[in-house]
Write a protein that holds these residues in place. Structure first.
Motif, PDB file in Angstrom:
ATOM      1  N   ASN A 215       0.840  -1.187   0.000  1.00 52.49           N
ATOM      2  CA  ASN A 215       0.000   0.000   0.000  1.00 52.49           C
ATOM      3  C   ASN A 215       0.880   1.244   0.000  1.00 52.49           C
ATOM      4  OD1 ASN A 215      -0.998  -2.122   2.244  1.00 52.49           O
ATOM      5  ND2 ASN A 215      -2.713  -1.529   0.959  1.00 52.49           N
ATOM      6  N   ALA A 216       0.383   2.325  -0.563  1.00 49.11           N
ATOM      7  CA  ALA A 216       1.128   3.582  -0.505  1.00 49.11           C
ATOM      8  C   ALA A 216       1.261   4.039   0.947  1.00 49.11           C
ATOM      9  CB  ALA A 216       0.439   4.651  -1.348  1.00 49.11           C
ATOM     10  N   ILE A 217       0.163   3.995   1.678  1.00 50.25           N
ATOM     11  CA  ILE A 217       0.218   4.172   3.137  1.00 50.25           C
ATOM     12  C   ILE A 217      -0.347   2.897   3.733  1.00 50.25           C
ATOM     13  CG2 ILE A 217      -0.513   5.507   5.132  1.00 50.25           C
ATOM     14  CD1 ILE A 217      -0.691   7.963   3.412  1.00 50.25           C
ATOM     15  N   GLY A 218       0.550   2.075   4.266  1.00 48.57           N
ATOM     16  CA  GLY A 218       0.155   0.755   4.740  1.00 48.57           C
ATOM     17  C   GLY A 218      -0.371   0.734   6.153  1.00 48.57           C
ATOM     18  N   GLY A 219      -0.133   1.813   6.904  1.00 47.63           N
ATOM     19  CA  GLY A 219      -0.635   1.860   8.267  1.00 47.63           C
ATOM     20  C   GLY A 219       0.432   2.206   9.270  1.00 47.63           C
ATOM     21  N   GLN A 220       0.063   2.083  10.515  1.00 42.13           N
ATOM     22  CA  GLN A 220       0.916   2.474  11.627  1.00 42.13           C
ATOM     23  C   GLN A 220       1.817   1.312  12.050  1.00 42.13           C
ATOM     24  OE1 GLN A 220      -1.758   4.393  14.665  1.00 42.13           O
ATOM     25  NE2 GLN A 220      -3.195   4.319  12.934  1.00 42.13           N
ATOM     26  N   ALA A 221       3.039   1.652  12.415  1.00 38.34           N
ATOM     27  CA  ALA A 221       4.025   0.667  12.854  1.00 38.34           C
ATOM     28  C   ALA A 221       4.225   0.783  14.357  1.00 38.34           C
ATOM     29  CB  ALA A 221       5.343   0.901  12.124  1.00 38.34           C
ATOM     30  N   PHE A 222       4.805  -0.270  14.954  1.00 37.21           N
ATOM     31  CA  PHE A 222       4.986  -0.288  16.401  1.00 37.21           C
ATOM     32  C   PHE A 222       6.337  -0.886  16.764  1.00 37.21           C
ATOM     33  CE2 PHE A 222       0.526   0.183  15.794  1.00 37.21           C
ATOM     34  CZ  PHE A 222       0.088   0.952  16.862  1.00 37.21           C
ATOM     35  N   VAL A 223       6.940  -0.323  17.801  1.00 33.08           N
ATOM     36  CA  VAL A 223       8.224  -0.802  18.300  1.00 33.08           C
ATOM     37  C   VAL A 223       7.961  -1.847  19.380  1.00 33.08           C
ATOM     38  CG1 VAL A 223      10.398  -0.168  19.390  1.00 33.08           C
ATOM     39  CG2 VAL A 223       9.269   1.443  17.846  1.00 33.08           C
ATOM     40  N   ILE A 224       8.630  -2.987  19.254  1.00 28.12           N
ATOM     41  CA  ILE A 224       8.473  -4.051  20.248  1.00 28.12           C
ATOM     42  C   ILE A 224       9.836  -4.476  20.782  1.00 28.12           C
ATOM     43  CG2 ILE A 224       6.405  -4.932  19.100  1.00 28.12           C
ATOM     44  CD1 ILE A 224       8.160  -7.356  18.189  1.00 28.12           C
ATOM     45  N   THR A 233       0.918 -11.449  25.231  1.00 27.72           N
ATOM     46  CA  THR A 233       0.109 -10.673  24.289  1.00 27.72           C
ATOM     47  C   THR A 233       0.992  -9.745  23.474  1.00 27.72           C
ATOM     48  OG1 THR A 233      -0.220  -8.846  25.831  1.00 27.72           O
ATOM     49  CG2 THR A 233      -1.823 -10.652  25.901  1.00 27.72           C
ATOM     50  N   PRO A 234       0.530  -9.339  22.288  1.00 22.03           N
ATOM     51  CA  PRO A 234       1.286  -8.347  21.523  1.00 22.03           C
ATOM     52  C   PRO A 234       1.446  -7.031  22.276  1.00 22.03           C
ATOM     53  CG  PRO A 234      -0.349  -9.417  20.123  1.00 22.03           C
ATOM     54  CD  PRO A 234      -0.631  -9.861  21.526  1.00 22.03           C
ATOM     55  N   THR A 235       0.398  -6.597  22.966  1.00 21.12           N
ATOM     56  CA  THR A 235       0.461  -5.321  23.678  1.00 21.12           C
ATOM     57  C   THR A 235       1.565  -5.315  24.714  1.00 21.12           C
ATOM     58  OG1 THR A 235      -1.903  -4.957  23.327  1.00 21.12           O
ATOM     59  CG2 THR A 235      -0.857  -3.693  25.084  1.00 21.12           C
ATOM     60  N   SER A 236       1.788  -6.449  25.366  1.00 20.73           N
ATOM     61  CA  SER A 236       2.813  -6.504  26.416  1.00 20.73           C
ATOM     62  C   SER A 236       4.224  -6.455  25.851  1.00 20.73           C
ATOM     63  CB  SER A 236       2.640  -7.771  27.256  1.00 20.73           C
ATOM     64  OG  SER A 236       2.862  -8.947  26.479  1.00 20.73           O
ATOM     65  N   MET A 237       4.372  -6.608  24.548  1.00 21.12           N
ATOM     66  CA  MET A 237       5.688  -6.528  23.917  1.00 21.12           C
ATOM     67  C   MET A 237       6.041  -5.107  23.480  1.00 21.12           C
ATOM     68  SD  MET A 237       5.464  -9.957  21.527  1.00 21.12           S
ATOM     69  CE  MET A 237       7.197  -9.999  21.124  1.00 21.12           C
ATOM     70  N   ILE A 245      -3.223   4.626  21.672  1.00 20.05           N
ATOM     71  CA  ILE A 245      -3.337   3.271  21.143  1.00 20.05           C
ATOM     72  C   ILE A 245      -4.747   2.706  21.274  1.00 20.05           C
ATOM     73  CG2 ILE A 245      -2.584   2.196  23.298  1.00 20.05           C
ATOM     74  CD1 ILE A 245      -1.169   0.107  21.626  1.00 20.05           C
ATOM     75  N   ASN A 246      -5.467   3.094  22.319  1.00 21.55           N
ATOM     76  CA  ASN A 246      -6.844   2.639  22.482  1.00 21.55           C
ATOM     77  C   ASN A 246      -7.817   3.810  22.342  1.00 21.55           C
ATOM     78  OD1 ASN A 246      -6.337  -0.149  22.954  1.00 21.55           O
ATOM     79  ND2 ASN A 246      -5.555   0.391  24.964  1.00 21.55           N
ATOM     80  N   THR A 247      -7.451   4.778  21.518  1.00 21.46           N
ATOM     81  CA  THR A 247      -8.215   6.004  21.248  1.00 21.46           C
ATOM     82  C   THR A 247      -8.460   6.809  22.515  1.00 21.46           C
ATOM     83  OG1 THR A 247     -10.435   4.999  21.454  1.00 21.46           O
ATOM     84  CG2 THR A 247      -9.366   4.919  19.286  1.00 21.46           C
TER      85      THR A 247
END
Length: 888
Positions: A215-224, A233-237, A245-247
């Motif tokens: 995608n041209a803008i594929g979305g938001q990235a996250f550091v783990i 869980t992913p959130t705990s990483m 993150i949860n609006t």
């Protein structure tokens, strides 16, 4: 006309004028001069009624101007937010510490104290500091080993493109639109990816998980962080997740945390959505215009709200789909852009200036080293450039890539990072990318910084990872050799102060492996890379004389039967030898006296090896080298063969009994062949390109030849019959085996029958691509079946062989050779899952397990560009093999 006299007396007339003046002044104050808002004013005049949520709205408005980053007192923390209660304090003694400070030039000899998930002290610790820990302190003696910050990967799809790959598990690209800033890589982060632990064993502790580039803008990235957590869980990483993150609204008392987003330009989004570059760049501009409009509305709204003008304001203007891109134009998002060529880099730089947002890094960026001035024109300053070291030419955009790009960019003041793009490149070996860049001239301090401190800074996490410094996270790696020495392997990895390796296997290396490796001087080649815009002439020069004299030779190796033996070795540097080659054959080797007096050197080329060695040329096998110029460009390649298991082969070709020769489609003069030839890979063995069961007849050819009619261009017209038995090849594996059984034991028909008969008679080998131990077992049984029937030995070689180590003894007994490809296996697919990872996880590597059981083993190349790295791959085998003696 004159005014009528006033009916009021003079005193009342003066009072009336004063009242009128005051009234007009009050109206002017109310309607012309807006009241000033003060945070500290507890009592103020309000002429519009405030909404119930006015305080929250005003707090939100004030936060719009806040810059992202850590609080000012961040390094005063006494405990990490990721600290796991019960983790004991730890002291690493007698370490050689690469801190990351002073642009990566600072090295400290001393100790490191870790506690509560952070670094408490670095250097020579006094007794008072240690006394507080004496009853509960874990001590690790580094014994002078190198210690660096944990490796930081600026570009990874770990978890979103998990291993082993399965159809239902890929979550890194969305097919639902070109522009999607509202998507989040976190939502696809698979915690069961077996690569987490593998990457940790390469020293990787922190990764930026990006959406894909479809995608041209594929979305938001996250550091783990890669360590497993009790929460699972992913959130705990996550490392410093955005407050949104949860609006939920950000904490008004803290600066916002950095957010991250992926963009892509050029071929990738165009290929996914059939867009041209013009389509993609308009989509960018349209999206940024929408985000900018929302930003302006928010700013106007807040200007009125801060002025107390609530009447008619309504609700705060926002759109949850676009809020992340609005944060981009506010400068609070680290943008990482997949972008290769100058045309695309230029478009993104223009976009950044049109909408005034900074770019954190261009990734892949194969032509960035050719346009440093363009990079400097990016809004907010030049982005970093995140590169592969040598992975190139796999598509048109990457064709002008150069191994000298890191050094050239650094010389122009551009920050360079090395990245994995995991699983495209196994992030376990991200440090290897830095080692290769260093080999080609990237300064040592910047090479290590490219995967530690500089990578951390570019992802907005340099305040807590990437350095060994008081107050930073306790993420460290103890290495068994200098970090830039080939094969450097962790003996221990700490994440948040928690040891990640249990019972690590450490290969004992010579003392000189603790020193910075010596590398060649490539100044001339780097200059030519720019001069020729990435395509300098690299064709081998033809010798003008038949005789070549090599001087200052340290050692000479020659093939002998199935081995390579040392023929000459200089005892000291003062006794370096000489070797003479005539017409491509080594005719003399030894001392000056032995050789220089025996030949006529009136026409001879002299080459000073400066203490180097002479060895047989290496052979590339496993990739379509010689059949491809650019893998992704069909017009530059030989193409795929017909597979009769999928659809009938045309009658004009001979029908289903036809068989294709790779020799007929050879492409000489490819850049990858010439680059491999320059580093000593002199010949290649290539099979016809295919994607399924059927391949054809392989060929051996010279990588240095310009065309097929050149003497020695084709070394052997037919080398073997090639097939592939994999779960990816449909129909079923059992159908593929049944087909192979019939081809070997059934009635021999046509051209394929002729060549399979030669396999059955033991004249040429059958080479089978197979990775699963289950499939390899069946192939061993089939080989026995053929040999029982014919009473002749049959030659069989397995290529791939990710799980071959499980059958090492059986392969040796069956006299089946293995070409490991890749040489350091990775669990790409389910059938590759049971790899033998080697140190520090297992004592043996896959290749040593096979060799120690008597299996004949070769080292393969996965892709055509990687043939040039074959000398590194072979050396790596020796470095990490405890059964191979290493000398200083």
């Amino acid at each position: 006309m004159e005014k009528a006299p006033s009916p009021l007396p003079p005193s009342r007339q003066r009072m009336s004028k004063l009242t009128t003046f005051c009234g007009l002044s009050l109206l002017f104050f109310l309607f012309v001069v807006p009241p000033r808002y003060s945070d500290d004013l507890s009592l103020r005049l309000t002429w519009d009624s405030e909404p119930a949520d006015a305080a929250a709205t005003l707090s939100r408005c004030r936060a719009l101007k806040a810059q992202a980053g850590p609080p000012d007192d961040f390094h005063k923390r006494s405990e990490s937010d990721r600290f796991v209660p019960g983790t004991k304090p730890l002291l690493i003694k007698r370490a050689k510490i690469w801190t990351g400070r002073s642009n990566g030039t600072e090295v400290v000899h001393g100790d490191i104290l870790l506690d509560k998930g952070i670094i408490k002290s670095v250097g020579h610790l006094n007794a008072a500091i240690l006394k507080a820990y004496e009853t509960n302190l874990v001590i690790v003696d580094a014994k002078g080993a190198w210690v660096t910050p944990g490796i930081v990967d600026i570009h990874s799809h770990l978890g979103d493109a998990p291993s082993p790959a399965l159809d239902g598990a890929e979550d890194d690209n969305s097919p639902n639109g070109t522009i999607q800033p509202w998507l989040r890589s976190l939502d696809g982060l698979n915690t069961h990816d077996i690569s987490y632990q593998l990457s940790i064993t390469g020293g990787v502790t922190t990764s930026l998980i990006l959406p894909g580039s479809g995608n041209a803008i594929g979305g938001q990235a996250f550091v783990i962080k890669l360590r497993s957590t009790d929460e699972r869980t992913p959130t705990s990483m996550l490392l410093e997740p955005p407050y949104t993150i949860n609006t939920s609204l950000p904490n008004p008392n803290l600066p916002p945390r950095w957010r991250h987003m992926k963009h892509a330009c050029g071929e990738n989004p165009g290929g996914e959505y059939k867009d041209t570059r013009m389509d993609t760049n308009w989509a960018f501009r349209e999206a940024y215009k929408k985000a900018s409009d929302i930003k302006e509305k928010q700013d106007e709204y807040c200007s009125l709200a801060m002025a107390g003008k609530w009447k008619g304001l309504g609700e705060y203007p926002e759109d949850i789909q676009w809020e992340a891109l609005v944060d981009v134009v506010r400068g609070r998002v680290k943008i990482n852009v997949h972008c290769y060529e100058a045309v695309d880099l230029d478009a993104m730089v223009r976009l950044s200036n049109e909408f005034q947002f900074p770019i954190a890094a261009f990734h892949h960026a194969s032509e960035a080293y050719l346009v440093p001035e363009l990079l400097n024109r990016t809004y907010g300053g030049p982005p970093a450039i995140a590169l592969f070291a040598t992975n190139s030419r796999y598509k048109r955009e990457a064709y002008r890539s150069s191994e000298f790009a890191p050094r050239i960019l650094a010389q122009n003041g551009i920050k360079v990072l090395l990245k994995s793009d995991h699983p495209i490149s196994n992030s376990r070996y991200l440090l290897y990318e830095a080692q290769q860049a260093f080999y080609y001239g990237f300064p040592q301090n910047l090479a290590i910084a490219s995967v530690t401190s500089n990578a951390a800074e570019v992802m907005g996490m340099g305040h807590r990872v990437g350095y060994i410094q008081e107050g930073w996270d306790a993420d460290l790696v103890i290495w068994d050799s200098h970090p830039l020495a080939l094969g450097a392997t962790p003996s221990q990895v700490f994440i948040d102060g928690i040891a990640q390796l249990q019972d690590a296997y450490v290969v004992q290396k010579p003392r000189n492996y603790q020193e910075l490796p010596k590398v060649p001087n490539f100044d001339k080649q780097a200059q030519e890379a720019v001069e020729y815009e990435g395509l300098p002439p690299i064709a081998p020069k033809k010798a003008t004389c038949d005789t070549t004299v090599f001087t200052n030779v340290k050692s000479i190796y020659k093939p002998n039967s199935n081995t390579v033996e040392m023929q000459f070795s200089a005892a000291t540097l003062a006794e370096l030898g000489v070797a003479v080659a005539q017409n491509g054959t080594l005719v003399c080797s030894g001392t000056h006296t032995d050789c220089l007096s025996s030949f006529d050197y009136t026409c001879a080329t002299f080459v000073d090896l400066e203490g180097g060695s002479i060895a047989p040329g290496l052979v590339s096998f496993g990739s379509p080298l010689g059949l491809h110029h650019i893998e992704a460009e069909d017009s530059t390649n030989d193409g795929d063969v017909f597979d009769p298991l999928l659809k009938p082969t045309p009658k004009i070709l001979g029908g289903d009994t036809a068989i294709v020769r790779a020799a007929d489609g050879l492409l000489f003069g490819t850049r990858d062949a010439y680059l491999a030839y320059r580093v000593g890979v002199t010949s290649g063995i290539t099979a016809p390109t295919h994607k399924n069961f059927y391949s054809g007849l392989g060929v051996s050819f010279s990588l240095g030849a310009a065309h097929k009619l050149e003497a020695g261009a084709v070394i052997q017209e037919v080398t073997a019959v090639h097939v592939s038995v994999r779960h990816f090849s449909k129909p079923s594996v059992s159908t593929q085996i049944a087909t192979l059984r019939r081809l070997l034991l059934g009635p021999q028909e046509g051209a394929s029958g002729y060549w399979f008969q030669k396999v059955v008679e033991g004249e040429i080998p059958l080479v089978v691509e197979a990775h699963s131990a289950n499939i390899i077992t069946t192939l061993i049984i089939l080989k026995r079946e053929v040999e029982v029937r014919t009473r002749r030995p049959m030659k069989m070689t397995i290529t791939g062989g990710a799980e071959a180590h499980l059958l090492a003894r059986e392969l040796a007994l069956a006299d089946v050779g293995v070409i490991l490809n890749p040489a350091r296996p990775f669990p790409y697919a389910w059938e590759d899952a049971r790899i033998l990872p080697g140190p520090p996880i297992s004592k043996d590597s896959a290749i040593m397990k096979l060799i120690s059981n008597g299996v004949t083993v070769g080292v393969g190349c996965e892709e055509i560009w990687s043939a040039r790295n074959l000398p590194f791959d072979v050396a790596w085998v020796g470095v990490l093999s405890p059964k191979i003696e290493l000398k200083d």
